[in-house]
Every structure is written in structure tokens, then in C-alpha cells.
Design a protein around this motif. Sequence first.
Motif, mmCIF file in Angstrom:
data_model
loop_
_atom_site.group_PDB
_atom_site.id
_atom_site.type_symbol
_atom_site.label_atom_id
_atom_site.label_comp_id
_atom_site.label_asym_id
_atom_site.label_seq_id
_atom_site.Cartn_x
_atom_site.Cartn_y
_atom_site.Cartn_z
ATOM 1 N N UNK A 1 0.873 -1.184 0.000
ATOM 2 C CA UNK A 1 0.000 0.000 0.000
ATOM 3 C C UNK A 1 0.897 1.218 0.000
ATOM 4 N N UNK A 2 0.605 2.182 -0.826
ATOM 5 C CA UNK A 2 1.398 3.410 -0.774
ATOM 6 C C UNK A 2 0.546 4.619 -1.114
ATOM 7 N N UNK A 3 1.029 5.761 -0.638
ATOM 8 C CA UNK A 3 0.321 7.019 -0.902
ATOM 9 C C UNK A 3 0.969 7.705 -2.090
ATOM 10 N N UNK A 4 0.130 8.204 -2.979
ATOM 11 C CA UNK A 4 0.656 8.861 -4.184
ATOM 12 C C UNK A 4 -0.311 9.945 -4.642
ATOM 13 N N UNK A 5 0.214 10.870 -5.397
ATOM 14 C CA UNK A 5 -0.648 11.889 -5.971
ATOM 15 C C UNK A 5 -1.496 11.284 -7.080
ATOM 16 N N UNK A 6 -2.697 11.803 -7.310
ATOM 17 C CA UNK A 6 -3.587 11.232 -8.327
ATOM 18 C C UNK A 6 -2.940 11.149 -9.707
ATOM 19 N N UNK A 7 -2.057 12.096 -10.038
ATOM 20 C CA UNK A 7 -1.462 12.092 -11.384
ATOM 21 C C UNK A 7 -0.373 11.028 -11.538
ATOM 22 N N UNK A 8 0.143 10.559 -10.405
ATOM 23 C CA UNK A 8 1.222 9.553 -10.487
ATOM 24 C C UNK A 8 0.664 8.148 -10.603
ATOM 25 N N UNK A 9 -0.623 8.032 -10.376
ATOM 26 C CA UNK A 9 -1.227 6.714 -10.185
ATOM 27 C C UNK A 9 -1.036 5.763 -11.372
ATOM 28 N N UNK A 10 -1.313 6.270 -12.562
ATOM 29 C CA UNK A 10 -1.310 5.398 -13.734
ATOM 30 C C UNK A 10 0.076 4.833 -14.020
ATOM 31 N N UNK A 11 1.103 5.712 -13.893
ATOM 32 C CA UNK A 11 2.474 5.255 -14.154
ATOM 33 C C UNK A 11 2.883 4.203 -13.136
ATOM 34 N N UNK A 12 2.475 4.411 -11.877
ATOM 35 C CA UNK A 12 2.809 3.437 -10.834
ATOM 36 C C UNK A 12 2.141 2.096 -11.115
#
Length: 349
Positions: free
Chosen positions: A137-148
Motif C-alpha cells: 500500500x502506498x500514498x501517491x498523488x492522483x497524477x502519479x497513479x497510472x504510471x505506478x
Amino acid sequence: MLTIKDITAYLEWLAPPAYQESYDNAGLITGNAAAEVKGAICCLDATEEVLDEAIEKGCNLVIAHHPIVFRGLKKLTGRNYVERVVIKAIRHDIAIYAIHTNLDNVYFKGVNAKISEKLGLKNTRILSPKKELKKLSLLAGPTELEALRTAFFEAGAGSVNGFDRITYATLGVGTGGGAAFAQMKLEVVYPAARTAAILATLNRLAPEAPCEITSLENQSLEIGSGMIGELPKAMKEEDFLKNLKKVMQAGCVRHTRLRSKPVKTVALCGGSGSFLLPAAIAQGADLYITGDFKYHEFFDAEDHLVIADIGHFESEQFTIDLLCEIISEKFPTFAPLKTSVNTNPVLYL
Ligand SMILES: [Zn+2]
């Protein structure tokens, strides 16, 4: 240039070495992983005859199911076939690579999937799944989500229990510096053996993201031993056994007494699979196919099912085709060979 490592890395992507049993010795046994592959030959056992064939056909990579070396070698004098094979391989600069219980223990493109395919089984699943799952589980900005997401899929996450490219994301509110902002919590499940690749991805893309890794109690449906599935149509026991002998090219089928019940659910395990008999019984198999059953172990069927011992080599022989298929699919311009040596040490009169 295609290196030995290119091929073995792909094989280990499909069947990570971490999935092998504790007694096993899968992996590169002789040779230099960085060397160019001039030719590869697939076999069950890297015997001296197979090495001679490799030399004759210009192959410097022997991909075997069984590791020729299981225990430590303290001397190398050529006093037995194992030492002679190692000496010959080194002299002729041949890499021997074994993909053994790690290939037994995967659902997709594994040894047991191949046997199931030969027998036409449907609705197959692992007979004895392992608990091997982790969740990140990790926290990320909404814009980073797809690349992750994409990177984690490439690292082997998100493909669990028969479903592909699965993640879970929740939208939350982060606060800091007097402001509130949208933040995503991304959760993804992966097999424990993929941990190194997952962590490398994490360090590459989001080294500072707060994250948490937990072990799950769920069984993995993709990792474990044996397989169980159903025939498209129930068959009479005699008919099934005759067909089994033919399809698996068995010199003989040693079986327990028939129960006068149709065969619909079939369990199997390539190689020595008597340890899975309780699982086959518990899951309602009508018949259990494997090799290496001992006399006293046949009694354990107790009419719960029919044990059919088709022989160790016979049960695994199509692994040679499987290895060639896997490699040709990934490297279409490279054609691995199948050994023409029958390495089965067991003969029938
Ligand atoms: Zn075997």
C-alpha cells in the motif's frame, strides 16, 4: 546478441527460483550467464548423452528440468555420472540450467498445466496452493497513479488468483502546510517472490512515498503443487486409463483397484507426487495421476479414488515441449532444440 542470461531471466520471470522447494537446486549449474547462446537444447535430464548431443549440434546451453547436481560436490574426478557431466560441461563450455520445482509450482505454463492440457482438463486449479502473497500500500498523488500501476504490473504485481492487472485505489484528503489536497492510496497484491522487482520499481518511481508491505493469509491460486481439473465429459475408468497410457506414452500404468464409478475430476502431479494424495482425496478427485508411488502408499487410496502411477519420466516428458514453446514464444527468431535422447532410466520388459 542473445545471452544465456536473456533466456534464463525470462524463464525465471515465469517461474521464479524462489518458488523451488528447499531440497532443490534449480538455476544455472555450470557456465557463464553472460555468454552468447549459440544453440539451446531442452531435456528432462542433463545426462552425458545429452551433453554429447549438445556438442554435436553446436549448443552451448542445456536446459534441463532436473538439476544434475543436487548436493555439494566435494571431488571432481569423474567417478560417477554427475561428476562426469559437470566435467564435460566445463570442458566444452556448456551451460547447464535447471528449471525444476519452480516450474512445477506455477499455474501458468508449468509442468502440471502441460499435463492437464494433454489430458484435456478444464477448470484447472492448483491442488495444493501456497501462501505466498504480499500486499503493498502506498500514498501517491492522483497524477502519479497510472504510471505506478503500469510499472507494478510490469514488475509482476496485480496478477493474482486468475485475475490480471488488479489494483485498488482510494481517494483521500492529505493535509500539510495549511492546505488540503487530494491523495490516493494505491494497493496492489503480488507473489512474495516478486518482492525484489516490486521494491526496485518503488525505489525508481516513488522513493519517498510512504508505503507499507503486509503478508496476506490468502492462498495463492497461482503458486503451489499439483493440479486438479475436470474432464469435459465423464469417462469409464478403464477407458480413461487406456487413454491416459496412450496420451502420456506410458510403458505401464500401475493403478489401484477400480471403483466402478465414472472419472470426471482428475488430480495430477508431474514427477513424484504421492505426497499430494491427501489433497487429491480431500478435493474429491476420482483419479490421481503421478509417478513414483511406493507399494504401501497405494493402500492409502482406500477406494476414495483411483491412483494411477504412469512413471516419473512419462509424467514429465512433455515439459521438454513446454520449455521449447516458452522460449520460442518469447524469442521468435531463436529455435531451441528438443533432445532426441530418451533419458528415462526405467525400462519395461
Ligand atoms: Zn521429475
